[in-house]
Design a protein around this motif. Structure first.
Motif, PDB file in Angstrom:
ATOM      1  N   ASP A  43      39.857  46.956  34.200  1.00 33.69           N
ATOM      2  CA  ASP A  43      40.182  46.726  32.588  1.00 33.69           C
ATOM      3  C   ASP A  43      38.950  46.043  32.084  1.00 33.69           C
ATOM      4  N   GLY A  44      37.722  46.581  32.732  1.00 38.03           N
ATOM      5  CA  GLY A  44      36.433  46.095  32.097  1.00 38.03           C
ATOM      6  C   GLY A  44      35.826  44.857  32.624  1.00 38.03           C
ATOM      7  N   GLU A  45      36.674  43.947  33.623  1.00 36.29           N
ATOM      8  CA  GLU A  45      36.108  42.934  34.100  1.00 36.29           C
ATOM      9  C   GLU A  45      35.028  43.158  35.116  1.00 36.29           C
ATOM     10  N   ALA A  46      34.601  42.100  35.813  1.00 37.55           N
ATOM     11  CA  ALA A  46      33.184  42.550  36.562  1.00 37.55           C
ATOM     12  C   ALA A  46      33.784  42.962  38.190  1.00 37.55           C
ATOM     13  N   VAL A  47      32.961  43.386  38.686  1.00 33.33           N
ATOM     14  CA  VAL A  47      33.491  44.069  40.048  1.00 33.33           C
ATOM     15  C   VAL A  47      33.038  42.883  40.932  1.00 33.33           C
ATOM     16  N   THR A  48      33.918  42.303  41.761  1.00 29.47           N
ATOM     17  CA  THR A  48      33.661  41.191  42.737  1.00 29.47           C
ATOM     18  C   THR A  48      34.487  41.389  43.905  1.00 29.47           C
ATOM     19  N   ARG A  49      33.994  40.941  44.922  1.00 35.38           N
ATOM     20  CA  ARG A  49      35.032  41.018  46.344  1.00 35.38           C
ATOM     21  C   ARG A  49      36.346  40.586  46.163  1.00 35.38           C
ATOM     22  N   GLU A  50      36.505  39.427  45.386  1.00 35.01           N
ATOM     23  CA  GLU A  50      37.706  38.862  44.958  1.00 35.01           C
ATOM     24  C   GLU A  50      38.557  39.964  44.166  1.00 35.01           C
ATOM     25  N   ALA A  51      37.923  40.685  43.263  1.00 33.14           N
ATOM     26  CA  ALA A  51      38.715  41.694  42.437  1.00 33.14           C
ATOM     27  C   ALA A  51      39.099  42.678  43.354  1.00 33.14           C
ATOM     28  N   VAL A  52      38.366  43.254  44.269  1.00 36.82           N
ATOM     29  CA  VAL A  52      38.609  44.207  45.145  1.00 36.82           C
ATOM     30  C   VAL A  52      39.818  43.813  45.985  1.00 36.82           C
ATOM     31  N   THR A  53      39.712  42.661  46.545  1.00 40.40           N
ATOM     32  CA  THR A  53      40.811  42.033  47.410  1.00 40.40           C
ATOM     33  C   THR A  53      42.139  42.157  46.663  1.00 40.40           C
ATOM     34  N   GLY A  54      41.847  41.726  45.274  1.00 39.16           N
ATOM     35  CA  GLY A  54      43.090  41.739  44.593  1.00 39.16           C
ATOM     36  C   GLY A  54      43.778  42.878  44.170  1.00 39.16           C
ATOM     37  N   TRP A  55      42.939  44.185  44.067  1.00 38.42           N
ATOM     38  CA  TRP A  55      43.604  45.434  44.021  1.00 38.42           C
ATOM     39  C   TRP A  55      44.185  45.817  45.315  1.00 38.42           C
ATOM     40  N   LYS A  56      43.522  45.353  46.244  1.00 43.17           N
ATOM     41  CA  LYS A  56      44.000  45.920  47.714  1.00 43.17           C
ATOM     42  C   LYS A  56      45.669  45.095  47.948  1.00 43.17           C
ATOM     43  N   ASP A  57      45.721  44.016  47.630  1.00 47.21           N
ATOM     44  CA  ASP A  57      46.778  43.101  47.466  1.00 47.21           C
ATOM     45  C   ASP A  57      47.825  44.033  46.552  1.00 47.21           C
ATOM     46  N   ARG A  58      47.332  44.436  45.441  1.00 47.77           N
ATOM     47  CA  ARG A  58      48.413  44.966  44.418  1.00 47.77           C
ATOM     48  C   ARG A  58      48.889  46.258  45.003  1.00 47.77           C
ATOM     49  N   LEU A  59      47.963  46.958  45.612  1.00 47.92           N
ATOM     50  CA  LEU A  59      48.461  48.333  46.173  1.00 47.92           C
ATOM     51  C   LEU A  59      49.459  48.188  47.450  1.00 47.92           C
ATOM     52  N   LEU A  60      49.070  47.081  48.303  1.00 50.58           N
ATOM     53  CA  LEU A  60      50.292  46.823  49.378  1.00 50.58           C
ATOM     54  C   LEU A  60      51.417  46.026  48.784  1.00 50.58           C
ATOM     55  N   ALA A  61      51.535  45.570  47.530  1.00 48.20           N
ATOM     56  CA  ALA A  61      52.539  45.089  46.977  1.00 48.20           C
ATOM     57  C   ALA A  61      53.398  46.369  46.302  1.00 48.20           C
ATOM     58  N   GLU A  62      52.878  47.365  46.137  1.00 46.26           N
ATOM     59  CA  GLU A  62      53.541  48.601  45.206  1.00 46.26           C
ATOM     60  C   GLU A  62      53.724  49.365  46.744  1.00 46.26           C
ATOM     61  N   ARG A  63      53.948  48.831  47.867  1.00 41.13           N
ATOM     62  CA  ARG A  63      54.533  49.155  49.100  1.00 41.13           C
ATOM     63  C   ARG A  63      53.715  50.718  49.371  1.00 41.13           C
ATOM     64  N   ARG A  64      52.310  50.902  49.126  1.00 37.25           N
ATOM     65  CA  ARG A  64      51.642  51.845  49.664  1.00 37.25           C
ATOM     66  C   ARG A  64      51.420  51.789  51.244  1.00 37.25           C
ATOM     67  N   ALA A  65      51.246  52.759  51.702  1.00 40.06           N
ATOM     68  CA  ALA A  65      50.925  52.619  53.221  1.00 40.06           C
ATOM     69  C   ALA A  65      49.748  52.472  53.566  1.00 40.06           C
ATOM     70  N   PRO A  66      49.473  51.546  54.632  1.00 42.59           N
ATOM     71  CA  PRO A  66      48.060  51.110  54.984  1.00 42.59           C
ATOM     72  C   PRO A  66      47.117  52.134  54.903  1.00 42.59           C
ATOM     73  N   SER A  67      47.430  53.234  55.448  1.00 43.09           N
ATOM     74  CA  SER A  67      46.357  54.258  55.629  1.00 43.09           C
ATOM     75  C   SER A  67      46.023  54.661  54.212  1.00 43.09           C
ATOM     76  N   THR A  68      47.073  54.724  53.300  1.00 47.50           N
ATOM     77  CA  THR A  68      46.806  55.170  51.813  1.00 47.50           C
ATOM     78  C   THR A  68      45.783  54.195  51.150  1.00 47.50           C
TER      79      THR A  68
END
Length: 281
Positions: A43-68
């Motif tokens: 949503d317009g925020e800067a790209v950082t490693r922390e942001a990418v990690t946050g997105w990864k955690d969000r996908l896992l919280a949504e119960r996405r398969a690890p391979s996905t």
């Protein structure tokens, strides 16, 4: 601190780069879809490693398969490498090596034979022959277009994909069927499998036709998709010849580890193997 902004122009440039790298249309579509989903989440925020990690955690919280999740991270890491944003790359989710194939997604030989028989009963000769071609040669669904009249006449097709060229041999019985089909449809040269408008048969169309067929064939839809035909070929080939290195070459894998995934057995099959050991008195 350097500010990394993900823009539509940069995403488009990444798409052009992937195309130049000869990624398949399906891979290109998947990578760009994941990158755009990440951009929307930012949503317009800067790209950082922390942001990418946050997105990864969000996908896992949504119960996405690890391979996905790892596939999505692969798309992002490729983007960051392309842009020179190495510091933004995230680590993949650690996944324990699978020992067994999910039986709900395993296409068996009887399933395959029912699909072929049902397609022919319904007059869907093209679909039946496409499925036989994938299963008898091990080609990817995106590589079906390399099965031309000229290639079939030679008994071998040269497949050029991802910067690599490999040769696929066409079984004699399949070659006869393909040439007969081409003659029936007045196809004297070029691709054998075409739409009614004379265009290449797309991966999506083959997938959709197989899904519609599985209901009539009485085969679970979760087991029916083009890539499973390639898995069935790999399993049959390995059982016959026990040569995983040669199989990797035939399938076009750069790593035997990838081929190993194709050869996972079901839990039931492994149970039978344990029982045959006869180690319990």
């Amino acid at each position: 601190m350097e500010y990394f902004k993900l823009t539509a122009e940069r995403i488009a440039a990444y798409g052009r780069y992937l195309k130049q790298e000869e990624r398949t249309p399906a891979t290109l579509e998947k990578y760009l879809r994941d990158v755009r989903a990440f951009s929307l989440w930012l949503d317009g925020e800067a790209v950082t490693r922390e942001a990418v990690t946050g997105w990864k955690d969000r996908l896992l919280a949504e119960r996405r398969a690890p391979s996905t999740v790892n596939a999505a991270l692969s798309a992002l890491n490729g983007l960051f490498r392309f842009l020179g944003w190495e510091g933004c790359r995230a680590r993949f989710v650690k996944v324990q090596r699978r020992l067994f194939r999910d039986p709900a997604r395993e296409l068996t030989r009887p399933d395959y034979e029912r699909l072929i028989a049902t397609a022919r009963e319904l007059g869907k000769e093209r679909l039946a022959l496409v499925m036989e071609t994938i299963c008898a040669t091990g080609v990817r669904v995106s590589e079906v277009r390399y099965l031309t009249v000229e290639a079939v006449q030679r008994g071998r097709a040269e497949i050029s994909l991802k910067g690599k060229v490999r040769v696929i041999l066409i079984p004699t019985k399949l070659a006869r069927k393909l040439l007969k089909y081409a003659k029936k449809n007045k196809t004297a040269s070029g691709e054998i499998f075409l739409t009614g408008n004379g265009k290449s048969l797309s991966r999506r169309q083959i997938w959709a036709e197989m899904k519609r067929l599985c209901v009539r064939a009485g085969v679970e839809p979760s087991r029916v998709f083009p890539h499973n035909l390639r898995h069935l070929f790999a399993t049959a080939y390995y059982r016959a010849y026990r040569d995983i290195a040669k199989l990797a070459d035939v399938l076009g894998h750069s790593s035997i580890e990838t081929t190993r995934i194709y050869l996972l057995t079901s839990g039931a099959e492994h149970q039978r193997q344990l029982d045959r050991l006869g180690l319990v008195s």
